[in-house]
Enzyme design. Structure first.
Site, PDB file in Angstrom:
ATOM      1  N   TYR A  41      44.860  23.544  29.539  1.00  0.00           N
ATOM      2  CA  TYR A  41      43.616  22.882  29.925  1.00  0.00           C
ATOM      3  C   TYR A  41      42.483  23.235  28.967  1.00  0.00           C
ATOM      4  O   TYR A  41      42.320  24.390  28.572  1.00  0.00           O
ATOM      5  CB  TYR A  41      43.188  23.335  31.322  1.00  0.00           C
TER       6      TYR A  41
ATOM      7  N   LYS B 258      41.971  50.312  52.656  1.00  0.00           N
ATOM      8  CA  LYS B 258      41.269  49.053  52.943  1.00  0.00           C
ATOM      9  C   LYS B 258      41.864  47.913  52.116  1.00  0.00           C
ATOM     10  O   LYS B 258      42.584  48.153  51.147  1.00  0.00           O
ATOM     11  CB  LYS B 258      39.776  49.224  52.635  1.00  0.00           C
TER      12      LYS B 258
END
Ligand SMILES: *Cc1c(COP(=O)(O)O)cnc(C)c1O
Length: 359
Positions: A255, A35
């Site tokens: 940041y 999956k």
């Protein structure tokens, strides 16, 4: 020029890990779980890596059809089954088997007037309270399926909440196993229960089929390391240093200035960020290999870059090889540092990352 960020998928590792699962459960057949694009490794590639599996199991209906189109002849199982009536003729035509976990799906089958024989896997909710029929409603669901002419084989399945933590007081593993087998007594059909954690730690749950996923990709859901279990990483995510900064005490990186240097430091800028699937919440110190030497990230993960401490690797330079996870740096170690699991890192690999295959 492509960015230097590359995910290398090691086909030999897929084969090796599958062989190991089969060796642990020699009496069981194996659904290799593919999956989510084979946990980020690619469906076509994994189909080849898992050629020795007895069947492939996944969630995506279009993926199941694609496997047939790519030439997979052995069984295919949809672990959540079908989602709407229109799925049914297509799945039957491609001989795709489907989990049946709710009354609505049984109704769709009853109304479908399918002519082609269709194999289903009746799912029991043995305590996880996600998909499936509770034990008291399971046999009635079985009888109702039995009465549908197109339904051929009915396999019996359930899924564990705590195979990695068998004594969990919320739902002990043994409780799920015994509920399942107790109710299934006397019902014909092959049984499957075991995900990777159960395959690795609970051979008593193996039954007719096992359903390993993560272990086939070289990740471990249990406390023992993948390496100690003999699993090989199926994906190596690697990149390069694309910039270097020399900073002094008090200077900040990235940041929000989450990292502030206490001394002179050399910082490497690596081409890999959260838009590539690197976990944005990775804290300072999350491990990275530079030219094979371990160091850690410093400062916030940006969209396209991370920043790493090169203080102990004085020879590092623009172009130095970086391993984010894989060979030499277990994905579970990175996941653990970042407060997540190897599954999430594998599945999050972004479409923009170039994938190359290594036999
Ligand atoms: C994903 C999945 C598996 C595989 O689980 P792993 O923990 O990756 O081994 C097995 N069974 C079902 C129903 C699943 O959805």
């Amino acid at each position: 020029m492509p960015r230097p960020l590359v995910a290398t998928v090691h086909l030999a590792a897929l084969q090796h890990n599958l062989a190991l699962a089969k060796k642990i459960a020699p009496a069981s057949k194996t659904w290799a779980v593919v999956k989510a694009h084979a946990y980020g490794h690619g469906l076509a590639r994994s189909m080849r890596g898992f050629a020795a599996a007895d069947g492939l199991a996944l969630i995506e209906v279009d993926g199941a059809v694609r496997l047939r189109e790519m030439g997979w002849r052995k069984p295919i199982l949809l672990l959540e089954g079908f989602f709407e009536p229109a799925d049914l003729p297509m799945l039957a035509a491609h001989e795709v088997q489907a989990a049946v976990h709710c009354t609505e799906q049984i109704e769709m089958l009853e109304k479908s007037a399918l002519r082609t024989p269709f194999d289903v896997h009746l799912k029991m909710n043995s305590g996880m309270n996600r998909l499936g029929f509770t034990p008291d409603r399971y046999c009635a669901a079985y009888e109702r399926l039995r009465a549908i002419p197109a339904v051929r084989n009915i396999a019996l399945m359930t899924h564990f909440a705590n195979a990695d933590d068998a004594d969990n007081a919320g739902l002990p593993l043994a409780e799920q196993i015994s509920r399942f087998h107790h109710i299934c007594e006397g019902l014909a059909g092959e049984r499957s229960l075991a995900n990777s954690a159960a395959v690795l730690n609970h051979p008593e749950a193996a039954a007719d089929w096992i359903r390993p996923g993560i272990m086939l990709y070289g990740g471990t859901p249990v406390s023992t390391s993948a390496q100690a279990l003999g699993l090989l990483p199926a994906m190596t995510l690697s990149s390069e240093i694309i910039g270097v900064q020399d900073i002094g005490p008090g200077e900040a990186v990235g940041y929000g200035s989450r990292f502030i240097a206490e001394r002179r430091m050399k910082i490497g800028i690596v081409a890999c960020g959260y838009a590539d699937g690197y976990p944005r919440h990775a804290p300072n110190g999350t491990p990275v290999l530079i030219d094979g030497m371990k160091t850690g990230i410093v400062g916030r993960v940006s969209m396209d870059m991370i920043t790493v401490d090169l203080s102990a690797i004085p020879n590092a330079h623009v172009g130095s090889r970086v391993t984010l996870w894989g060979a030499g740096l277990p994905i579970d170690e990175v996941a653990n540092a970042a407060g997540t699991i190897g599954y999430e890192l594998m599945c999050a690999l972004a479409p923009r990352v170039q994938v190359v295959e290594q036999s």
